[in-house]
Every structure is written in structure tokens, then in C-alpha cells.
Design a protein around this motif. Structure first.
Motif, PDB file in Angstrom:
ATOM      1  N   LYS A 187      48.313 -18.751   1.232  1.00 14.07           N
ATOM      2  CA  LYS A 187      48.489 -17.674   2.207  1.00 14.07           C
ATOM      3  C   LYS A 187      47.570 -16.513   1.853  1.00 14.07           C
ATOM      4  N   LYS A 188      46.858 -16.012   2.850  1.00  9.46           N
ATOM      5  CA  LYS A 188      45.949 -14.885   2.664  1.00  9.46           C
ATOM      6  C   LYS A 188      46.685 -13.593   3.030  1.00  9.46           C
ATOM      7  N   ILE A 189      46.650 -12.623   2.116  1.00  7.25           N
ATOM      8  CA  ILE A 189      47.413 -11.389   2.243  1.00  7.25           C
ATOM      9  C   ILE A 189      46.474 -10.191   2.319  1.00  7.25           C
ATOM     10  N   VAL A 190      46.803  -9.239   3.203  1.00  4.41           N
ATOM     11  CA  VAL A 190      46.153  -7.931   3.235  1.00  4.41           C
ATOM     12  C   VAL A 190      47.214  -6.887   2.928  1.00  4.41           C
ATOM     13  N   LEU A 191      46.865  -5.934   2.069  1.00  3.86           N
ATOM     14  CA  LEU A 191      47.758  -4.837   1.714  1.00  3.86           C
ATOM     15  C   LEU A 191      47.275  -3.561   2.385  1.00  3.86           C
ATOM     16  N   ILE A 192      48.195  -2.820   2.991  1.00  2.00           N
ATOM     17  CA  ILE A 192      47.887  -1.495   3.535  1.00  2.00           C
ATOM     18  C   ILE A 192      48.903  -0.538   2.924  1.00  2.00           C
ATOM     19  N   ASP A 248      46.948 -14.117   6.843  1.00  3.76           N
ATOM     20  CA  ASP A 248      48.184 -14.723   7.348  1.00  3.76           C
ATOM     21  C   ASP A 248      49.304 -13.684   7.396  1.00  3.76           C
ATOM     22  N   VAL A 249      49.273 -12.766   6.419  1.00  3.58           N
ATOM     23  CA  VAL A 249      50.344 -11.788   6.265  1.00  3.58           C
ATOM     24  C   VAL A 249      49.737 -10.431   5.890  1.00  3.58           C
ATOM     25  N   ILE A 250      50.339  -9.371   6.409  1.00  2.00           N
ATOM     26  CA  ILE A 250      49.990  -8.009   6.013  1.00  2.00           C
ATOM     27  C   ILE A 250      51.229  -7.368   5.403  1.00  2.00           C
ATOM     28  N   PHE A 251      51.076  -6.774   4.221  1.00  2.00           N
ATOM     29  CA  PHE A 251      52.115  -5.936   3.622  1.00  2.00           C
ATOM     30  C   PHE A 251      51.772  -4.514   4.029  1.00  2.00           C
ATOM     31  N   LYS A 300      49.649  -6.002  16.108  1.00  2.00           N
ATOM     32  CA  LYS A 300      50.314  -7.086  16.845  1.00  2.00           C
ATOM     33  C   LYS A 300      49.696  -7.304  18.222  1.00  2.00           C
ATOM     34  N   LYS A 301      49.197  -6.229  18.831  1.00  4.12           N
ATOM     35  CA  LYS A 301      48.545  -6.360  20.135  1.00  4.12           C
ATOM     36  C   LYS A 301      47.229  -7.139  20.011  1.00  4.12           C
ATOM     37  N   ALA A 311      51.606 -12.195  10.522  1.00  2.00           N
ATOM     38  CA  ALA A 311      52.939 -11.734  10.136  1.00  2.00           C
ATOM     39  C   ALA A 311      52.791 -10.403   9.407  1.00  2.00           C
ATOM     40  N   ILE A 312      53.711  -9.483   9.644  1.00  2.00           N
ATOM     41  CA  ILE A 312      53.673  -8.185   8.980  1.00  2.00           C
ATOM     42  C   ILE A 312      54.994  -7.955   8.257  1.00  2.00           C
TER      43      ILE A 312
END
Length: 81
Positions: free
Chosen positions: A2-7, A49-52, A70-71, A77-78
Motif C-alpha cells: 500500500k502506498k501512503i501519503v502523509l499530510i 492508496d491511502v492518505i493520512f 475526494k472530488k 482512502a483517507i
């Protein structure tokens, strides 16, 4: 994997999340940003795949950021942290 992005605007917290997530072979942090303004333009290329997402961000806050993301990217997924 799973690829994750952190904000997350706090660098120490962001780096801690990154270290924890990257310690599991099932996940990889592919991008980490201090604001939605910096992250959103990169999402098309990164394709996570997912954003934190932190809620209390400067500028575009997490709630508004989620609406924008989301738009444009409904399949991402968030997770709010």
C-alpha cells in the motif's frame, strides 16, 4: 504494498508516522507534506492508496482538503489522524 501519503504540518509527528509506517513491509510512504496546498498537486503523479490527513492544518484545513481530494481522486482512502 500500500502506498501512503502523509499530510501533517508538524515535522516531528510527520517523520514519526513515516518511520512507523515504513517499518512494515506492507506499506510505503511515497510522499509527506506539511499542507494540502503542497500535497494535492502531487497526488496525480504519486497515486497513493491511502492518505493520512491531519485535520488542523494551516491554509486549507483537513476537512476542506478531504473534500477537494475526494472530488478529484475518489478512490483514494483517507484516514484522519
Amino acid at each position: 504494498m500500500k502506498k501512503i501519503v502523509l499530510i501533517e504540518d508538524y515535522e516531528l509527528v510527520r517523520n514519526t508516522y513515516k518511520e512507523i509506517i515504513d517499518s512494515d513491509e506492507s506499506f510505503e510512504v511515497i510522499g509527506d507534506f506539511e499542507s494540502c496546498e503542497l500535497a494535492i498537486p502531487e497526488l496525480k503523479e504519486l497515486q497513493p492508496d491511502v492518505i493520512f490527513m491531519d485535520i488542523n492544518l494551516p491554509g486549507i484545513n483537513g476537512i476542506e482538503g478531504i473534500k477537494i481530494i475526494k472530488k478529484q481522486f475518489p478512490k483514494i482512502a483517507i484516514i484522519v489522524v
